[in-house]
Design a protein around this motif. Structure first.
Motif, PDB file in Angstrom:
ATOM      1  N   THR A  45     -24.657 -11.209  -6.969  1.00 25.65           N
ATOM      2  CA  THR A  45     -25.649 -12.137  -6.435  1.00 25.65           C
ATOM      3  C   THR A  45     -25.080 -12.787  -5.182  1.00 25.65           C
ATOM      4  O   THR A  45     -23.855 -12.897  -5.022  1.00 25.65           O
ATOM      5  N   ALA A  46     -25.961 -13.205  -4.290  1.00 24.71           N
ATOM      6  CA  ALA A  46     -25.515 -13.801  -3.026  1.00 24.71           C
ATOM      7  C   ALA A  46     -24.737 -15.088  -3.248  1.00 24.71           C
ATOM      8  O   ALA A  46     -23.845 -15.427  -2.460  1.00 24.71           O
ATOM      9  N   GLN A  67     -21.114 -14.405  -3.558  1.00 24.50           N
ATOM     10  CA  GLN A  67     -20.458 -14.075  -2.293  1.00 24.50           C
ATOM     11  C   GLN A  67     -20.177 -15.311  -1.446  1.00 24.50           C
ATOM     12  O   GLN A  67     -19.167 -15.387  -0.749  1.00 24.50           O
ATOM     13  N   LYS A  68     -21.058 -16.301  -1.551  1.00 24.77           N
ATOM     14  CA  LYS A  68     -20.943 -17.478  -0.687  1.00 24.77           C
ATOM     15  C   LYS A  68     -20.177 -18.637  -1.325  1.00 24.77           C
ATOM     16  O   LYS A  68     -19.492 -19.389  -0.624  1.00 24.77           O
ATOM     17  N   PRO A  75     -28.513  -9.729  -4.128  1.00 26.09           N
ATOM     18  CA  PRO A  75     -27.185  -9.612  -3.510  1.00 26.09           C
ATOM     19  C   PRO A  75     -27.153  -9.939  -2.029  1.00 26.09           C
ATOM     20  O   PRO A  75     -26.080 -10.069  -1.446  1.00 26.09           O
ATOM     21  N   LEU A  76     -28.315 -10.088  -1.390  1.00 24.97           N
ATOM     22  CA  LEU A  76     -28.363 -10.256   0.056  1.00 24.97           C
ATOM     23  C   LEU A  76     -28.628 -11.687   0.503  1.00 24.97           C
ATOM     24  O   LEU A  76     -28.126 -12.117   1.542  1.00 24.97           O
ATOM     25  N   GLU A  77     -29.442 -12.430  -0.254  1.00 25.04           N
ATOM     26  CA  GLU A  77     -29.763 -13.796   0.153  1.00 25.04           C
ATOM     27  C   GLU A  77     -30.027 -14.664  -1.070  1.00 25.04           C
ATOM     28  O   GLU A  77     -30.346 -14.165  -2.146  1.00 25.04           O
TER      29      GLU A  77
END
Length: 243
Positions: A147-148, A151-152, A206-208
């Motif tokens: 999930t994004a 990552q963040k 996964p992108l935003e």
């Protein structure tokens, strides 16, 4: 059988959760009513109480339960202390501790700085030297989630924590929040449950980061002998249902 309600990420008095359609104050009231109606007295809150202006109400509504609180990245021990400073935290500047109950050791970690401090990590390694099974409560997930948010905003030194858990050789079950979603994963001796938020949710994209308020909820943990069972309880607007 022991039953525990794990609740996480209520984000009281924070504008961003209201902006995305959540009513955390009402959610908190209804969540606790549902927990009580199910005959559950033990609550473990795994972080992100919210703005300090909501702490008095948060802890006041917990007074009829046996509860344990650990902080999230939106919380600080300094702000929590006036309302919650049990004896096992005396002399500590971080909210970590452990306790034993039957075949299990409960370990509670403080990841409010987005990492586990060197002092706390050393303590954890010592606590893992036990013949007991481990129930680990922490705000941030330790195993990766696709999930994004992962990552963040991950636990910055999660690899070090994961390595300590691997090396222990003990069965470790992790209960956490932070990602505002429901997730399950297992890697070697680590089993991890991510619990949905009591406020807004974040889609597993996964992108935003995509935020919604279609539902909110908590997790029930049932412990009988050496067996752990768990289920998520969600409210989509018309009451709480086990899913």
């Amino acid at each position: 059988m022991k039953r525990i309600a794990q609740i996480t990420d209520i984000h009281l008095n924070e504008e961003w959760s209201v902006k995305h359609g959540s009513d955390p104050e009402t959610n908190w009231k209804l969540l606790l009513q549902d927990v009580g109606a199910r005959g559950i007295n033990d609550i473990i809150f795994t972080g992100d109480i919210g703005d300090a202006s909501g702490y008095e109400r948060f802890f006041g509504m917990l007074k009829d339960f046996d509860f344990t609180v650990i902080p999230g990245n939106h919380d600080t021990f300094a702000n929590i202390k006036p309302y919650y400073n049990p004896s096992y935290l005396t002399g500590r500047d971080e909210m970590y501790h452990s306790r034993e109950d039957g075949p299990f050791k409960y370990i509670f970690l403080d990841s409010s700085t987005d990492e586990i401090s060197p002092k706390q990590l050393e303590w954890l390694e010592n606590e893992l030297n036990t013949p007991l099974k481990i129930l680990l409560f922490i705000h941030h997930p330790i195993l990766r989630v696709i999930t994004a948010v992962d990552q963040k905003y991950p636990l910055l030194n999660r690899d070090a924590v994961r390595t300590a858990l691997f090396r222990s050789g003990r069965d470790v079950t992790v209960f956490c929040g932070h990602y505002h979603t429901d997730d399950f994963d297992k890697e070697a001796n680590i089993t991890q449950y991510v619990t949905p938020a009591a406020s807004v949710q974040m889609e597993k994209n996964p992108l935003e980061i995509i935020i919604h308020s279609r539902y909110y909820g908590y997790r029930i943990i049932e412990i009988e002998d050496e067996t752990i069972r768990t289920q998520v309880v969600l409210n989509h607007g018309s009451g709480f249902d086990v899913v």
